[in-house]
Design an enzyme around this catalytic site. Structure first.
Site, short mmCIF file in Angstrom:
data_model
loop_
_atom_site.label_atom_id
_atom_site.label_comp_id
_atom_site.label_asym_id
_atom_site.label_seq_id
_atom_site.Cartn_x
_atom_site.Cartn_y
_atom_site.Cartn_z
N ARG A 60 35.82 54.87 -13.74
CA ARG A 60 36.41 56.06 -13.12
C ARG A 60 35.66 56.36 -11.82
O ARG A 60 34.73 57.15 -11.77
CB ARG A 60 36.32 57.24 -14.09
N ARG A 82 41.51 45.44 -13.51
CA ARG A 82 40.40 46.40 -13.50
C ARG A 82 39.66 46.47 -14.84
O ARG A 82 38.72 47.23 -14.98
CB ARG A 82 40.90 47.79 -13.11
N HIS A 148 42.62 51.39 -5.58
CA HIS A 148 42.69 52.79 -6.08
C HIS A 148 41.41 53.53 -5.66
O HIS A 148 40.65 54.02 -6.51
CB HIS A 148 42.83 52.73 -7.60
N ASP A 191 49.80 64.13 -6.78
CA ASP A 191 50.03 62.73 -7.18
C ASP A 191 51.27 62.27 -6.42
O ASP A 191 52.40 62.53 -6.83
CB ASP A 191 50.24 62.67 -8.71
N GLU A 249 44.99 55.64 -1.69
CA GLU A 249 45.11 54.27 -2.18
C GLU A 249 46.01 53.42 -1.29
O GLU A 249 47.16 53.79 -1.04
CB GLU A 249 45.68 54.29 -3.60
#
Ligand code: BG6
Length: 275
Positions: A60, A82, A148, A191, A249
């Site tokens: 994270r 990832r 990201h 978002d 991103e």
């Protein structure tokens, strides 16, 4: 002046670069850049104090490589790259003073083995990420992907993102499509997937810096901050941490998917720098 060493970082194997222009740490897990500190400056990247450092789980923070799908286009969410170790295939000290690290990844799952990825991370005055995808199968593959990147900010409610003025975006919180008017500011969960190939800039007066994210072969820019409620629902994200981070991103997501033809590599690039 330039040194590259293999270290243990929070229990993960990592490459540590003490460079002429910047210091950085890249874990083999996810080929994940977890720190990039320009000399004399502050880390451009953020990582949660609640981050979990385990195989099969994404970190994270830093720069998770989202590949070969973005979001819930497939399972697991945000792809395979990832979650597990990549192979370090080379490191090079350039005459210019930059250090380049090369990584490769092929999924172990039989159904995804026709895809492979290479990531080059160049640590210099700027942080350059180049992700090359290859389809060794016989059919076209619809590729979605992202860097990201979790940027460290002084206070998300006081920063502005410029460069996406007038861009159309998918608002994933409201569930509709809108057009950006002026700079992006933050006062609630955000978002968004912008249709844009332009540079984005995070203007952060609190840290006295502007972070520029330049890119190529990326048709979308995702802007994400979970804000209060969503942060509370994430076990690996501290309840009070949301003001310290902002994801901008470099992506090929949703309608900006790329058709990856057999035998034809595709390279998405992101170049990050503090001004
Ligand atoms: C962003 C998505 O890219 O990643 C968000 O747009 C998502 O919808 C966020 O919540 C974090 O995803 P994850 O899988 O790392 O928790």
């Amino acid at each position: 002046m330039n040194s590259v060493s293999i270290v243990e970082w929070n229990g993960l194997k990592a490459v540590k670069v003490d460079g002429k222009f910047a210091d950085a740490v890249v874990t083999l897990h996810g080929a994940h850049v977890v720190s990039y500190i320009p000399k004399g400056g502050k880390d451009l990247l953020w990582i949660s104090k609640k981050c979990v450092f385990t195989d099969g789980k994404s970190l994270r923070g830093g720069v998770p490589v989202i590949w070969p799908w973005f979001g819930s286009a497939g399972k697991p969410s945000h792809g395979l790259a990832r979650l597990t170790d990549w192979t370090l295939t080379g490191s090079m000290l350039c005459d210019c003073g930059s250090v380049r690290l090369d990584f490769s990844f092929t999924p172990v799952q039989p159904e995804w083995k026709f895809l492979s990825a290479k990531l080059s991370v160049t640590i210099g005055k700027k942080l350059k990420l180049e992700l090359t995808s290859l389809n060794s199968g016989t059919k076209d593959y619809s590729l979605t992907q992202a860097f990201h990147t979790y940027f460290a900010v002084s206070d998300v409610s006081k920063v502005r993102v410029t460069g996406l003025e007038d861009a159309e975006y998918l608002d994933r919180v409201a569930g509709d499509t809108k057009r950006q008017s002026g700079a992006i500011t933050f006062d609630s969960e955000t978002d968004r997937c912008y249709i844009s190939t332009a540079d984005a800039v995070i203007d952060d007066p609190g840290f006295g810096r502007r972070i520029r994210i330049a890119k190529s072969n990326s048709g979308s820019t995702v802007v994400w901050n979970p804000w209060i409620e969503k942060a509370r629902k994430m076990a690996d994200f501290g309840d009070e941490e949301y003001p310290e981070m902002l994801c901008v991103e470099t992506a090929c997501a949703f309608d900006q998917a790329v058709t990856l033809k057999p035998g034809v590599p595709y390279t998405m690039t992101s170049v990050i720098s503090a001004e």
